[in-house]
Design a protein around this motif. Structure first.
Motif, PDB file in Angstrom:
ATOM      1  N   LEU A   1      -7.595  -3.477   6.445  1.00  0.00           N
ATOM      2  CA  LEU A   1      -7.759  -3.341   5.011  1.00  0.00           C
ATOM      3  C   LEU A   1      -8.980  -4.117   4.354  1.00  0.00           C
ATOM      4  O   LEU A   1      -9.790  -3.510   3.712  1.00  0.00           O
ATOM      5  CB  LEU A   1      -6.656  -3.892   4.051  1.00  0.00           C
ATOM      6  CG  LEU A   1      -5.187  -3.015   4.160  1.00  0.00           C
ATOM      7  CD1 LEU A   1      -4.043  -3.764   3.607  1.00  0.00           C
ATOM      8  CD2 LEU A   1      -5.596  -1.767   3.831  1.00  0.00           C
ATOM      9  N   ARG A   2      -9.365  -5.334   5.172  1.00  0.00           N
ATOM     10  CA  ARG A   2     -10.453  -5.932   4.783  1.00  0.00           C
ATOM     11  C   ARG A   2     -11.733  -5.345   5.255  1.00  0.00           C
ATOM     12  O   ARG A   2     -12.605  -5.289   4.475  1.00  0.00           O
ATOM     13  CB  ARG A   2     -10.351  -7.466   5.689  1.00  0.00           C
ATOM     14  CG  ARG A   2      -9.741  -8.565   4.810  1.00  0.00           C
ATOM     15  CD  ARG A   2      -9.921  -9.898   5.296  1.00  0.00           C
ATOM     16  NE  ARG A   2      -9.780  -9.938   6.801  1.00  0.00           N
ATOM     17  CZ  ARG A   2      -8.643 -10.176   7.652  1.00  0.00           C
ATOM     18  NH1 ARG A   2      -7.738 -10.571   6.814  1.00  0.00           N
ATOM     19  NH2 ARG A   2      -8.634 -10.382   8.825  1.00  0.00           N
ATOM     20  N   ALA A   3     -11.538  -4.540   6.519  1.00  0.00           N
ATOM     21  CA  ALA A   3     -12.837  -3.906   6.974  1.00  0.00           C
ATOM     22  C   ALA A   3     -13.183  -2.793   5.937  1.00  0.00           C
ATOM     23  O   ALA A   3     -14.329  -2.445   5.797  1.00  0.00           O
ATOM     24  CB  ALA A   3     -12.383  -3.247   8.524  1.00  0.00           C
TER      25      ALA A   3
ATOM     26  N   GLN B   1      -1.042  -9.031  10.768  1.00  0.00           N
ATOM     27  CA  GLN B   1      -2.789  -9.236  10.966  1.00  0.00           C
ATOM     28  C   GLN B   1      -3.511  -8.091  11.205  1.00  0.00           C
ATOM     29  O   GLN B   1      -4.509  -8.061  10.658  1.00  0.00           O
ATOM     30  CB  GLN B   1      -2.668 -10.186  12.372  1.00  0.00           C
ATOM     31  CG  GLN B   1      -2.150 -11.769  11.988  1.00  0.00           C
ATOM     32  CD  GLN B   1      -2.026 -12.349  13.441  1.00  0.00           C
ATOM     33  OE1 GLN B   1      -2.586 -12.062  14.291  1.00  0.00           O
ATOM     34  NE2 GLN B   1      -1.645 -13.866  13.372  1.00  0.00           N
TER      35      GLN B   1
ATOM     36  N   GLU C   1      -3.960  -6.295   7.764  1.00  0.00           N
ATOM     37  CA  GLU C   1      -4.767  -7.096   7.017  1.00  0.00           C
ATOM     38  C   GLU C   1      -6.188  -6.858   7.506  1.00  0.00           C
ATOM     39  O   GLU C   1      -7.004  -6.935   6.509  1.00  0.00           O
ATOM     40  CB  GLU C   1      -4.309  -8.455   6.853  1.00  0.00           C
ATOM     41  CG  GLU C   1      -2.962  -8.893   6.201  1.00  0.00           C
ATOM     42  CD  GLU C   1      -2.507 -10.226   6.500  1.00  0.00           C
ATOM     43  OE1 GLU C   1      -1.639 -10.665   5.364  1.00  0.00           O
ATOM     44  OE2 GLU C   1      -3.013 -10.921   7.189  1.00  0.00           O
ATOM     45  N   HIS C   2      -6.467  -6.994   8.702  1.00  0.00           N
ATOM     46  CA  HIS C   2      -7.752  -6.727   9.174  1.00  0.00           C
ATOM     47  C   HIS C   2      -8.468  -5.332   8.794  1.00  0.00           C
ATOM     48  O   HIS C   2      -9.597  -5.519   8.337  1.00  0.00           O
ATOM     49  CB  HIS C   2      -7.673  -6.930  10.710  1.00  0.00           C
ATOM     50  CG  HIS C   2      -8.956  -6.672  11.208  1.00  0.00           C
ATOM     51  ND1 HIS C   2      -9.913  -7.808  11.906  1.00  0.00           N
ATOM     52  CD2 HIS C   2      -9.663  -5.577  12.044  1.00  0.00           C
ATOM     53  CE1 HIS C   2     -10.828  -7.385  12.639  1.00  0.00           C
ATOM     54  NE2 HIS C   2     -10.755  -5.986  12.558  1.00  0.00           N
TER      55      HIS C   2
ATOM     56  N   GLU D   1     -12.528  -2.682   2.887  1.00  0.00           N
ATOM     57  CA  GLU D   1     -13.049  -3.146   1.583  1.00  0.00           C
ATOM     58  C   GLU D   1     -14.498  -3.535   1.843  1.00  0.00           C
ATOM     59  O   GLU D   1     -15.323  -3.159   0.812  1.00  0.00           O
ATOM     60  CB  GLU D   1     -12.186  -4.193   0.874  1.00  0.00           C
ATOM     61  CG  GLU D   1     -12.506  -4.387  -0.219  1.00  0.00           C
ATOM     62  CD  GLU D   1     -12.602  -3.599  -1.300  1.00  0.00           C
ATOM     63  OE1 GLU D   1     -13.062  -3.562  -2.255  1.00  0.00           O
ATOM     64  OE2 GLU D   1     -11.534  -2.831  -1.301  1.00  0.00           O
ATOM     65  N   GLU D   2     -14.794  -3.851   2.947  1.00  0.00           N
ATOM     66  CA  GLU D   2     -16.233  -4.518   3.027  1.00  0.00           C
ATOM     67  C   GLU D   2     -17.120  -3.300   3.283  1.00  0.00           C
ATOM     68  O   GLU D   2     -18.317  -3.359   2.595  1.00  0.00           O
ATOM     69  CB  GLU D   2     -16.170  -5.224   4.332  1.00  0.00           C
ATOM     70  CG  GLU D   2     -15.701  -6.713   4.313  1.00  0.00           C
ATOM     71  CD  GLU D   2     -15.347  -7.384   5.780  1.00  0.00           C
ATOM     72  OE1 GLU D   2     -16.003  -6.619   6.596  1.00  0.00           O
ATOM     73  OE2 GLU D   2     -14.856  -8.707   5.842  1.00  0.00           O
ATOM     74  N   ARG D   3     -16.818  -2.204   3.853  1.00  0.00           N
ATOM     75  CA  ARG D   3     -17.335  -1.083   3.962  1.00  0.00           C
ATOM     76  C   ARG D   3     -17.774  -0.442   2.582  1.00  0.00           C
ATOM     77  O   ARG D   3     -18.824  -0.067   2.330  1.00  0.00           O
ATOM     78  CB  ARG D   3     -16.654   0.139   4.921  1.00  0.00           C
ATOM     79  CG  ARG D   3     -16.686  -0.262   6.273  1.00  0.00           C
ATOM     80  CD  ARG D   3     -16.310   0.673   7.104  1.00  0.00           C
ATOM     81  NE  ARG D   3     -16.115   0.299   8.588  1.00  0.00           N
ATOM     82  CZ  ARG D   3     -15.355   1.110   9.357  1.00  0.00           C
ATOM     83  NH1 ARG D   3     -14.876   2.293   9.137  1.00  0.00           N
ATOM     84  NH2 ARG D   3     -15.317   0.641  10.784  1.00  0.00           N
ATOM     85  N   LYS D   4     -16.592  -0.368   1.779  1.00  0.00           N
ATOM     86  CA  LYS D   4     -17.018   0.099   0.431  1.00  0.00           C
ATOM     87  C   LYS D   4     -17.939  -0.797  -0.333  1.00  0.00           C
ATOM     88  O   LYS D   4     -18.503  -0.106  -1.184  1.00  0.00           O
ATOM     89  CB  LYS D   4     -15.539   0.345  -0.348  1.00  0.00           C
ATOM     90  CG  LYS D   4     -14.552   1.379   0.361  1.00  0.00           C
ATOM     91  CD  LYS D   4     -13.319   1.214  -0.490  1.00  0.00           C
ATOM     92  CE  LYS D   4     -12.295   2.436   0.261  1.00  0.00           C
ATOM     93  NZ  LYS D   4     -11.082   2.650  -0.218  1.00  0.00           N
ATOM     94  N   ASN D   5     -17.774  -2.065  -0.487  1.00  0.00           N
ATOM     95  CA  ASN D   5     -18.686  -2.935  -0.916  1.00  0.00           C
ATOM     96  C   ASN D   5     -19.925  -2.580  -0.607  1.00  0.00           C
ATOM     97  O   ASN D   5     -20.947  -2.780  -1.241  1.00  0.00           O
ATOM     98  CB  ASN D   5     -18.405  -4.482  -0.654  1.00  0.00           C
ATOM     99  CG  ASN D   5     -17.057  -4.723  -1.416  1.00  0.00           C
ATOM    100  OD1 ASN D   5     -16.752  -4.249  -2.444  1.00  0.00           O
ATOM    101  ND2 ASN D   5     -16.465  -5.787  -0.795  1.00  0.00           N
TER     102      ASN D   5
ATOM    103  N   LYS E   1       0.808  -1.106  -0.037  1.00  0.00           N
ATOM    104  CA  LYS E   1      -0.025   0.107   0.072  1.00  0.00           C
ATOM    105  C   LYS E   1       0.783   1.362   0.102  1.00  0.00           C
ATOM    106  O   LYS E   1       1.754   1.319   0.574  1.00  0.00           O
ATOM    107  CB  LYS E   1      -1.109   0.113   1.318  1.00  0.00           C
ATOM    108  CG  LYS E   1      -1.969  -1.265   1.071  1.00  0.00           C
ATOM    109  CD  LYS E   1      -2.769  -0.964  -0.185  1.00  0.00           C
ATOM    110  CE  LYS E   1      -3.688  -2.388   0.033  1.00  0.00           C
ATOM    111  NZ  LYS E   1      -4.780  -2.249  -1.211  1.00  0.00           N
TER     112      LYS E   1
END
Length: 298
Positions: free
Chosen positions: A283-285, A277, A280-281, A287-291, A75
């Motif tokens: 970044l996943r959060a 960890q 990564e946690h 991305e989930e919000r953006k989806n 990133k």
């Protein structure tokens, strides 16, 4: 009735009126007009704040290692030191040079470990004390935030000072914050003050990713025995969910003095793995919000 009470009575009455009176729509609009305009930073995708109401819990260490972990994952990362009075990022990231200024009068943040860094510690003498009132502090935060050429960045990490004051308010008023990572040690005093910080961000409608629990335990290098320093505090249950729990590590002080984050100097340790960890946690959060936001906009 003594003279002190007589002197304070008008102030007490004014305070009572303030709390008893509900603002009209017109008054609310007038107050909002005086607030700075919240604008997205040019070239910055997401802003993550590292915060805690309590001092001495390791916010700056977490911010520096978290930023470097994001960079190691590929990133584009910036790290802003929001502590005007006690900046730590220049020491932790080994960036002491004064930033250059481009043709648009924007500061160009120096870079180290693939992370762009900016701090008041780069703009003031090392032995100089900053003695400012609130308005100057807020102006400095605005200058560091909006007066720099940050982009292009995937994530801007902001290390904030202790408390719930001018810096936090200025940040949330000037830019959209993607979310907050809270940092606390497990002892009761730190947890209670961190909880106040969490309540502040809730009132400001800033999402909280979760908690980084710091210095709860240590691992013996010889026998791998885990030594717990704190008992389970009931007040911990009031805080957001814990993302990672960091040990007290012998390398922290060494790396802090050398200006090399632990995840850079000791990348294969369990301590560094925990920061991977965490990165990564988060970044996943994001991305989930953006989806979810994309689906809601359809």
């Amino acid at each position: 009735m003594n003279s002190t009470w007589l002197a304070l009575r008008p102030l007490m009455r004014a305070s009572q009126r303030r709390f008893a009176t509900k603002l009209t729509d017109h008054q609310t609009a007038m107050m909002a007009r005086g607030l700075p305009k919240r604008e997205k930073l040019i070239g910055v995708e997401d802003i993550i704040v590292v915060a805690s109401g309590k001092g001495g819990v390791g916010k700056s260490t977490v911010a520096a290692n978290f930023a470097c972990s994001l960079a190691k994952l590929g990133k584009r990362v910036g790290l802003l030191d929001g502590d005007i009075f006690g900046p730590s990022i220049p020491l932790l990231m080994n960036v002491h040079s004064e930033p250059r200024v481009n043709s648009q009068n924007l500061m160009i943040p120096p870079q180290n470990y693939n992370v762009k860094c900016l701090s008041m510690g780069m703009l003031t003498p090392p032995d100089g004390a900053i003695i400012w009132r609130g308005p100057l502090v807020m102006s400095a935060v605005q200058r560091l935030l909006k007066g720099a050429e940050w982009g292009p960045l995937d994530v801007l990490v902001i290390d904030t000072p202790p408390g719930t004051g001018d810096v936090h308010l200025s940040l949330t008023q000037h830019a959209p914050i993607t979310g907050v990572i809270l940092v606390s040690t497990p002892h009761a005093a730190a947890v209670e003050v961190t909880l106040r910080g969490a309540k502040m961000f809730e009132k400001l409608n800033v999402p909280i990713f979760g908690l980084v629990e710091n210095m709860r335990f240590s691992i013996c290098d010889s026998c791998n025995h885990r030594m717990e320093f704190f008992k389970k505090s009931p007040s911990l249950q009031s805080l957001p969910d814990t993302i990672i729990s960091l040990p007290l590590n012998a390398h922290i002080a060494e790396c802090g003095e050398e200006g090399v984050p632990v995840v850079i100097k000791y990348p294969n340790t369990d301590y560094s793995t925990l920061f991977t960890q965490l990165a990564e946690h988060i970044l996943r959060a994001i991305e989930e919000r953006k989806n979810v936001s994309r689906q809601d906009s359809k």
